[in-house]
Enzyme design. Structure first.
Site, PDB file in Angstrom:
ATOM      1  N   CYS A  92      27.102  15.283  80.576  1.00  0.00           N
ATOM      2  CA  CYS A  92      27.349  16.049  79.353  1.00  0.00           C
ATOM      3  C   CYS A  92      28.173  15.291  78.317  1.00  0.00           C
ATOM      4  O   CYS A  92      28.263  15.726  77.166  1.00  0.00           O
ATOM      5  CB  CYS A  92      28.049  17.361  79.701  1.00  0.00           C
ATOM      6  SG  CYS A  92      27.082  18.423  80.802  1.00  0.00           S
TER       7      CYS A  92
ATOM      8  N   HIS B  84      36.656   6.467  82.354  1.00  0.00           N
ATOM      9  CA  HIS B  84      35.700   6.527  83.476  1.00  0.00           C
ATOM     10  C   HIS B  84      36.469   6.476  84.790  1.00  0.00           C
ATOM     11  O   HIS B  84      37.196   5.528  85.057  1.00  0.00           O
ATOM     12  CB  HIS B  84      34.728   5.341  83.386  1.00  0.00           C
ATOM     13  CG  HIS B  84      33.407   5.611  84.049  1.00  0.00           C
ATOM     14  ND1 HIS B  84      33.306   6.028  85.356  1.00  0.00           N
ATOM     15  CD2 HIS B  84      32.136   5.525  83.577  1.00  0.00           C
ATOM     16  CE1 HIS B  84      32.025   6.182  85.664  1.00  0.00           C
ATOM     17  NE2 HIS B  84      31.295   5.885  84.618  1.00  0.00           N
TER      18      HIS B  84
ATOM     19  N   HIS C   5      41.229  21.109  64.231  1.00  0.00           N
ATOM     20  CA  HIS C   5      40.105  21.744  64.933  1.00  0.00           C
ATOM     21  C   HIS C   5      39.851  21.039  66.261  1.00  0.00           C
ATOM     22  O   HIS C   5      39.996  19.820  66.369  1.00  0.00           O
ATOM     23  CB  HIS C   5      38.835  21.707  64.080  1.00  0.00           C
ATOM     24  CG  HIS C   5      39.013  22.261  62.703  1.00  0.00           C
ATOM     25  ND1 HIS C   5      39.164  23.602  62.456  1.00  0.00           N
ATOM     26  CD2 HIS C   5      39.096  21.631  61.496  1.00  0.00           C
ATOM     27  CE1 HIS C   5      39.316  23.788  61.143  1.00  0.00           C
ATOM     28  NE2 HIS C   5      39.281  22.607  60.549  1.00  0.00           N
TER      29      HIS C   5
ATOM     30  N   HIS D  53      33.949  20.634  75.055  1.00  0.00           N
ATOM     31  CA  HIS D  53      32.623  20.805  75.648  1.00  0.00           C
ATOM     32  C   HIS D  53      32.494  22.176  76.321  1.00  0.00           C
ATOM     33  O   HIS D  53      33.298  22.527  77.192  1.00  0.00           O
ATOM     34  CB  HIS D  53      32.371  19.688  76.667  1.00  0.00           C
ATOM     35  CG  HIS D  53      31.191  19.941  77.548  1.00  0.00           C
ATOM     36  ND1 HIS D  53      29.938  20.224  77.050  1.00  0.00           N
ATOM     37  CD2 HIS D  53      31.065  19.958  78.905  1.00  0.00           C
ATOM     38  CE1 HIS D  53      29.098  20.406  78.054  1.00  0.00           C
ATOM     39  NE2 HIS D  53      29.764  20.244  79.186  1.00  0.00           N
TER      40      HIS D  53
ATOM     41  N   HIS E 103      28.999  31.443  74.582  1.00  0.00           N
ATOM     42  CA  HIS E 103      28.464  32.798  74.587  1.00  0.00           C
ATOM     43  C   HIS E 103      27.078  32.866  73.949  1.00  0.00           C
ATOM     44  O   HIS E 103      26.156  33.489  74.485  1.00  0.00           O
ATOM     45  CB  HIS E 103      29.423  33.737  73.833  1.00  0.00           C
ATOM     46  CG  HIS E 103      28.971  35.159  73.797  1.00  0.00           C
ATOM     47  ND1 HIS E 103      28.167  35.665  72.787  1.00  0.00           N
ATOM     48  CD2 HIS E 103      29.200  36.207  74.645  1.00  0.00           C
ATOM     49  CE1 HIS E 103      27.938  36.933  73.009  1.00  0.00           C
ATOM     50  NE2 HIS E 103      28.545  37.299  74.122  1.00  0.00           N
TER      51      HIS E 103
ATOM     52  N   ASN F 186      25.628  26.467  78.031  1.00  0.00           N
ATOM     53  CA  ASN F 186      25.983  25.061  78.158  1.00  0.00           C
ATOM     54  C   ASN F 186      24.762  24.225  77.782  1.00  0.00           C
ATOM     55  O   ASN F 186      23.834  24.081  78.571  1.00  0.00           O
ATOM     56  CB  ASN F 186      26.435  24.761  79.594  1.00  0.00           C
ATOM     57  CG  ASN F 186      26.818  23.298  79.787  1.00  0.00           C
ATOM     58  OD1 ASN F 186      26.638  22.471  78.906  1.00  0.00           O
ATOM     59  ND2 ASN F 186      27.335  22.987  80.956  1.00  0.00           N
TER      60      ASN F 186
END
Length: 492
Positions: free
Chosen positions: A220, A299, A383, A387, A416, A420
């Protein structure tokens, strides 16, 4: 009242400290400059002329000085990284025919897992607490009973998502296909031959010398990896446009077994995609929405637990699925700590860095049990785009970063409304903030994404101009309904 009074005093002490430390250079220079100005005013005109005449310059000194200044300026501007601008982006909005209300999802689960009621009950409990709404979408192949995850259906989903997002981007920016110099497509779990990037080149008849890349298996957070790759390429290719396409194709990856760890993604992942136009052309500066400031990648793949916490494998019956480990949130927390340790010095004001340093020294020298100071990232960003991997991910980051409900509103509402959508979820969140009319010139945006491997990646953007509320986009027909209250449990 005493508690209120003390809290108000403490607030103003903190504000005063932040202002003092963040403006220490200005506050130091002002008295010095004032002193110099007063001293100059005390001198008469004759004394100033005499002082000037006492300075002897010959032609060689003047020429050498000019050459040195020009040389230093040239080296500075040549070594300075090119500014990377985000001209605009477009998000795919699935049609209503792909909508999957809770009742439909559970009915399909009961029919597909008729001999395993415990798995059906598990999916229902997950869905009740997921934070998803009734309008999320799944591709047509998943609507069949049983699902038909064929290669043809997967390509069909890829074409409708990617081409729709690209068409919207062309319409919004006026970009012509032949003006694309760099193309990067990221899709983690669907990697056909020819690649998805080749599919885009074939569809839009892009130039034969285009630099194309297809990223897969990176989870993702692959969207920000694509942004980082585009930034590096734009640094070495002047006067270029780069298009990044981020998506996840659901069709071939819908798990049809009964392992609970593999059923979880079925409840959370939904259709989505985004196309982003980046450019290093100076002419784009004036219409671009954002300027890329930083990309920081972390990572944790050297650790075995982190490497296997999101893992594609077969179950005992040979069904392929994505297994999510119970340690996922703990590993994500460790990856986030490493990431913010790197990004903190780049973005935090001096006041926060000083407090963090003093606390660190205090723990090392005086008392290791001192509570570690968590920097206030609200001082660095207006802001936050976290994810939308699931309710637990958003909750954990809100708690760890001490964010308000408004700071994570875009993430919760995206989860919502769209579910995802993997690497593209950050752009639905950015679009939400714009649709609410909150994005002003100079605002700073922090995008945070997690991915298999295990990775935590961040991107920092600065708003280039105040963005008017868009009349199109994925939120156009529903933004007036948001934000909505999302209960802890939705009883099905």
């Amino acid at each position: 009242m005493p508690h209120f009074s003390n809290s108000v005093k403490l607030k103003y002490v903190k504000l005063g400290y932040q202002y003092l430390v963040n403006h220490i250079l200005t506050l130091t220079l002002i008295p010095v400059m004032a002193g110099v100005l007063i001293e100059v005013l005390r001198l008469g005109p004759a004394e100033i002329v005499n002082l000037w005449n006492s300075l002897h310059f010959d032609l060689v000194q003047i020429l050498c000085s000019c050459f040195f200044i020009i040389f230093v300026a040239t080296v500075y501007f040549m070594s300075k990284p090119r500014s990377i601008y985000l001209v605009d982006y477009a998000c795919y909005k699935p049609p209503v025919t792909c909508r999957v209300p809770f009742a439909t999802f559970m009915e399909h689960s009961r029919l597909n897992l008729s001999n395993n009621p415990k798995s059906v009950e598990f999916q229902m409990r997950i869905l009740e607490r997921s934070g998803l709404g009734e309008e999320t979408c799944l591709p047509p192949a998943i609507h069949y009973i049983p699902p038909t995850p064929t290669m043809e259906a997967a390509r069909g989903e890829a074409e409708i998502v990617i081409f729709s997002a690209m068409d919207s981007l062309f319409k919004k920016t006026g970009l012509k296909p032949k003006d694309i110099d760099i193309l990067i497509v990221n899709c983690s779990l669907f990697s056909p031959t020819p690649s998805l990037s080749a599919m885009v080149i074939n569809k839009y008849k892009l130039r034969s010398n285009i630099k194309s890349f297809n990223l897969s298996g990176m989870g993702c957070s692959a969207g920000l990896i694509s942004i980082d790759l585009a930034r590096d390429l734009l640094q070495v290719h002047p006067n270029s446009n780069a298009v990044v396409v981020s998506t996840e194709i659901i069709t071939p990856n819908y798990y049809q077994g009964k392992e609970r760890a593999m059923l979880l993604p079925n409840c959370l992942f939904r259709m989505g995609g985004a196309a982003i136009l980046l450019s290093n052309r100076r002419s784009e500066r004036w219409r671009a929405k954002y300027r890329l400031v930083h990309v920081v990648r972390t990572h944790k793949g050297a650790d075995d637990k982190a490497y296997r916490c999101v893992f594609e494998e077969e179950d005992k019956e040979g069904n392929v699925g994505i297994s999510l480990s119970k340690d996922l949130m703990a590993i994500a927390g460790e990856a986030l700590k490493s990431n913010i340790t790197t990004i903190g010095p780049l973005v935090l004001p001096a006041s926060e860095q000083l407090l963090f340093l003093l606390t660190l020294i205090g723990r090392k020298i005086f008392n290791p049990k001192w509570k570690p100071y968590i920097p206030d990232f609200k001082q660095a960003f207006e802001h936050f785009c976290i994810h939308a991997g699931g309710r637990a991910v958003i909750d954990e980051l809100q708690k760890n970063l001490q964010l308000s409900a408004e700071h994570v509103e875009a993430s919760r509402m995206t989860l919502h409304r769209f579910g995802n959508t993997s690497s593209s979820s950050l752009w639905y969140e950015m679009s939400y903030i714009e649709a609410k009319g909150r994005m002003k010139k100079g605002d700073r945006v922090w995008q945070i994404a997690f991915g298999s491997g295990f990775k935590c990646n961040s991107a920092v953007w600065k708003c280039n101009r105040t963005i008017k509320t868009p009349k199109d986009g994925p939120w156009a027909d529903c933004i007036h309904r948001y934000p909505v209250h999302i209960p802890e449990v939705v009883k099905l």
